[in-house]
Design a protein around this motif. Structure first.
Motif, PDB file in Angstrom:
ATOM      1  N   ASN A 113       0.803  -1.082   0.052  1.00 33.89           N
ATOM      2  CA  ASN A 113       0.167   0.248  -0.058  1.00 33.89           C
ATOM      3  C   ASN A 113       0.882   0.755  -0.032  1.00 33.89           C
ATOM      4  OD1 ASN A 113      -1.970   1.925   0.868  1.00 33.89           O
ATOM      5  ND2 ASN A 113      -2.754   1.142   1.715  1.00 33.89           N
ATOM      6  N   PRO A 114       1.591   1.554  -1.367  1.00 37.63           N
ATOM      7  CA  PRO A 114       1.513   2.868  -0.928  1.00 37.63           C
ATOM      8  C   PRO A 114       1.558   4.241  -0.301  1.00 37.63           C
ATOM      9  CG  PRO A 114      -0.014   3.553  -2.348  1.00 37.63           C
ATOM     10  CD  PRO A 114      -0.691   1.603  -2.596  1.00 37.63           C
ATOM     11  N   VAL A 115       0.507   4.450   0.547  1.00 30.68           N
ATOM     12  CA  VAL A 115       0.405   5.377   1.037  1.00 30.68           C
ATOM     13  C   VAL A 115      -0.119   5.060   3.208  1.00 30.68           C
ATOM     14  CG1 VAL A 115      -0.694   7.379  -0.106  1.00 30.68           C
ATOM     15  CG2 VAL A 115      -1.942   5.146   1.718  1.00 30.68           C
ATOM     16  N   VAL A 116       1.471   3.794   3.161  1.00 31.72           N
ATOM     17  CA  VAL A 116       1.297   3.524   4.448  1.00 31.72           C
ATOM     18  C   VAL A 116       2.575   2.714   4.810  1.00 31.72           C
ATOM     19  CG1 VAL A 116       0.436   1.171   5.937  1.00 31.72           C
ATOM     20  CG2 VAL A 116      -1.798   1.953   4.771  1.00 31.72           C
ATOM     21  N   THR A 117       3.025   2.948   5.954  1.00 34.71           N
ATOM     22  CA  THR A 117       4.369   2.692   5.681  1.00 34.71           C
ATOM     23  C   THR A 117       4.858   1.353   6.369  1.00 34.71           C
ATOM     24  OG1 THR A 117       4.428   2.758   8.445  1.00 34.71           O
ATOM     25  CG2 THR A 117       4.942   4.823   7.808  1.00 34.71           C
ATOM     26  N   ILE A 118       6.113   1.327   5.722  1.00 37.49           N
ATOM     27  CA  ILE A 118       6.065  -0.582   5.856  1.00 37.49           C
ATOM     28  C   ILE A 118       5.883  -0.537   7.509  1.00 37.49           C
ATOM     29  CG2 ILE A 118       8.519  -2.080   5.785  1.00 37.49           C
ATOM     30  CD1 ILE A 118       7.489  -0.577   3.397  1.00 37.49           C
ATOM     31  N   GLN A 156       2.125  -1.870   7.815  1.00 32.62           N
ATOM     32  CA  GLN A 156       1.656  -3.140   6.701  1.00 32.62           C
ATOM     33  C   GLN A 156       1.962  -3.919   7.548  1.00 32.62           C
ATOM     34  OE1 GLN A 156       1.920  -1.767   2.435  1.00 32.62           O
ATOM     35  NE2 GLN A 156       3.071   0.031   3.368  1.00 32.62           N
ATOM     36  N   LEU A 157       3.587  -3.630   7.870  1.00 25.19           N
ATOM     37  CA  LEU A 157       3.591  -4.980   8.488  1.00 25.19           C
ATOM     38  C   LEU A 157       3.229  -5.783  10.076  1.00 25.19           C
ATOM     39  CD1 LEU A 157       7.906  -5.441   7.994  1.00 25.19           C
ATOM     40  CD2 LEU A 157       6.100  -7.064   6.954  1.00 25.19           C
ATOM     41  N   ARG A 158       2.462  -4.934  10.185  1.00 29.40           N
ATOM     42  CA  ARG A 158       1.905  -5.424  11.465  1.00 29.40           C
ATOM     43  C   ARG A 158       0.871  -5.504  11.767  1.00 29.40           C
ATOM     44  NH1 ARG A 158      -1.165  -1.231  15.482  1.00 29.40           N
ATOM     45  NH2 ARG A 158      -0.736  -2.418  17.593  1.00 29.40           N
ATOM     46  N   GLU A 183      -2.660 -10.624  19.105  1.00 28.91           N
ATOM     47  CA  GLU A 183      -2.364 -10.937  20.540  1.00 28.91           C
ATOM     48  C   GLU A 183      -1.093 -11.191  20.949  1.00 28.91           C
ATOM     49  OE1 GLU A 183      -3.489 -13.784  18.959  1.00 28.91           O
ATOM     50  OE2 GLU A 183      -1.108 -14.820  19.004  1.00 28.91           O
ATOM     51  N   LYS A 184      -0.480 -10.183  19.535  1.00 23.82           N
ATOM     52  CA  LYS A 184       1.138 -10.162  19.291  1.00 23.82           C
ATOM     53  C   LYS A 184       0.855  -8.508  18.397  1.00 23.82           C
ATOM     54  CE  LYS A 184       4.179 -14.028  18.735  1.00 23.82           C
ATOM     55  NZ  LYS A 184       4.882 -14.704  17.853  1.00 23.82           N
ATOM     56  N   LYS A 185      -0.026  -8.148  18.603  1.00 20.21           N
ATOM     57  CA  LYS A 185      -0.051  -6.694  17.101  1.00 20.21           C
ATOM     58  C   LYS A 185       0.070  -5.728  18.774  1.00 20.21           C
ATOM     59  CE  LYS A 185      -4.530  -4.815  17.957  1.00 20.21           C
ATOM     60  NZ  LYS A 185      -4.562  -4.968  19.195  1.00 20.21           N
ATOM     61  N   ASP A 186       0.498  -5.650  19.567  1.00 15.46           N
ATOM     62  CA  ASP A 186       1.306  -4.471  20.402  1.00 15.46           C
ATOM     63  C   ASP A 186       3.108  -4.438  21.049  1.00 15.46           C
ATOM     64  OD1 ASP A 186      -1.056  -2.824  20.192  1.00 15.46           O
ATOM     65  OD2 ASP A 186      -1.643  -4.105  22.124  1.00 15.46           O
ATOM     66  N   ASN A 187       3.463  -5.324  20.877  1.00 19.73           N
ATOM     67  CA  ASN A 187       4.962  -5.833  20.890  1.00 19.73           C
ATOM     68  C   ASN A 187       5.439  -6.530  20.175  1.00 19.73           C
ATOM     69  OD1 ASN A 187       3.808  -5.962  23.767  1.00 19.73           O
ATOM     70  ND2 ASN A 187       2.971  -7.590  23.889  1.00 19.73           N
ATOM     71  N   CYS A 188       5.036  -6.318  18.648  1.00 25.30           N
ATOM     72  CA  CYS A 188       5.424  -6.973  17.548  1.00 25.30           C
ATOM     73  C   CYS A 188       6.544  -5.743  16.957  1.00 25.30           C
ATOM     74  CB  CYS A 188       4.786  -6.979  16.358  1.00 25.30           C
ATOM     75  SG  CYS A 188       4.067  -5.804  16.109  1.00 25.30           S
ATOM     76  N   ARG A 189       7.264  -5.258  17.534  1.00 21.57           N
ATOM     77  CA  ARG A 189       7.990  -4.255  16.604  1.00 21.57           C
ATOM     78  C   ARG A 189       9.366  -5.586  17.013  1.00 21.57           C
ATOM     79  NH1 ARG A 189       7.835   1.324  15.029  1.00 21.57           N
ATOM     80  NH2 ARG A 189      10.112   2.012  14.076  1.00 21.57           N
TER      81      ARG A 189
END
Ligand SMILES: Nc1ncnc2c1ncn2[C@@H]1O[C@H](COP(=O)(O)OP(=O)(O)OP(=O)(O)O)[C@@H](O)[C@H]1O
Ligand SMILES: [Mg+2]
Length: 321
Positions: free
Chosen positions: A103-108, A111-113, A122-128
């Motif tokens: 998606n061109p208007v969303v940061t990498i 998009q991975l998150r 369950e992991k979405k808040d600590n996935c970095r």
């Protein structure tokens, strides 16, 4: 014997067109073992993409016949919801054009998150941390910085690596890569192939790579399935393919590789039969330098040449190679 992770048996896919129903995949048999890299090669229009999309339940055509067994289960019978679980969790697909898939208007990072949000909320808040680790494994320099960027700020090779990362987040068992390096320059192509090979070896993942390019086959594949006019006409190990290909079409493909091979086939003379043409005998008949009477009349059966080498050719039958 190694067990197959994916087994496509006698798959037939057709499309309804303004000129009537056309069969584009006409009885394909393909298997991919655990941890193996299989290359599917063949000219444009032979049905490679439709076959691989059918595995994902996304061919858009009508499945007329056949089975697709994944991890012991026939996935053609699954509901859309069950199929959704398999896509992204067990099988992921990498396409030729990374730009059109991002998606061109969303940061990498976002998009991975998003993949976590959908598949592992369950992991979405600590996935970095996990994402950074994954990007580093894929040789992406300055992962922290990259995550803040937008797709247009990245080179083609980097974008393709991000797509691979996206496909790996869920830890799939099978990666299907449809011409993943065709849009890239030769150096970047080699890097991406190295990554795919490394993933397959170290993480025991199976890869089905679709390509026009015999250079890619030589570089990465354990085994080759050659597709012609909607069927697999030869299937063997990569080593056997380059030493001892048997089908006249395979031989012509290898013969069409120039000395300084740039990855593209020179064209083989003659044409593939038209989609609406009724083909009785061997579909390679009109282009084949070994063709005989029987080839015009009867479609060749699959002849087993040795343990894992098979070919659809009357000549192989006569020669008992
Ligand atoms: N939605 C569709 N409707 C009608 N025909 C289709 C449709 N999708 C694909 N086809 C036809 O099916 C045949 C096989 O297409 P496919 O995309 O699988 O070829 P391919 O082997 O991947 O070729 P390429 O190397 O060019 O990517 C082609 O002749 C194509 O025109
Ligand atoms: Mg294609």
């Amino acid at each position: 014997m190694m067990s197959s992770l994916l087994e496509i048996k006698n798959l037939e896919v057709s499309f309804d067109t303004v000129m009537g129903r056309v069969s584009v995949v006409r009885g394909v048999d393909i298997s991919v073992d655990k941890g193996e890299i299989l290359a599917v090669v063949g000219e444009s229009g032979s049905g490679k993409s439709v076959t691989s999309l059918a595995v994902m339940g996304l061919s858009g055509g009508k499945i007329e016949n056949g089975e697709i067994i994944f991890d012991g289960k026939d996935i053609l019978g699954l509901t859309e919801k069950e199929m959704c679980e398999i896509r992204g969790n067990d099988i992921s697909m990498i396409f030729q054009e990374p730009m059109t898939s991002l998606n061109p208007v969303v940061t990498i990072y976002k998009q991975l998150r998003e993949v976590y949000k959908i598949h592992m909320p369950e992991k979405k808040d600590n996935c970095r941390e996990e994402i950074i680790e994954l990007l580093e494994k894929l040789n992406i320099p300055d992962a922290e910085k990259i995550l803040k960027k937008y797709p247009f700020e990245l080179s083609g090779g980097l974008k393709q690596r991000i797509m691979i990362a996206m496909g790996l987040i869920c830890n799939p068992k099978l990666i299907i890569a449809d011409e993943p390096t065709t849009a890239l320059d030769v150096t970047t192509q080699a890097e991406i192939l190295d990554i795919l090979k490394d993933i397959s070896t170290t993480q025991k993942k199976s890869v089905m790579i679709i390509t026009h390019d015999l250079g890619v086959v030589a570089e990465i594949a354990d085994r080759v399935s050659v597709m012609y006019f909607g069927k697999i006409v030869e299937n063997c190990s990569t080593e056997e393919f380059f030493k001892n290909a048997c089908h006249p079409y395979s031989k012509d493909l290898i013969g069409a590789m120039p000395d300084n091979f740039d990855g593209r086939f020179k064209s083989i003379e003659g044409n593939v039969p038209g989609m609406y043409e009724e083909v009785k005998g061997c579909p390679y008949f009109s282009r084949c330098s070994y063709a005989s009477e029987i080839c015009k009349k009867e479609e060749p059966p699959v002849i087993k040449i040795s343990g894992n080498h098979s070919v659809r050719c009357h000549r192989a039958e006569q020669q008992e190679v």
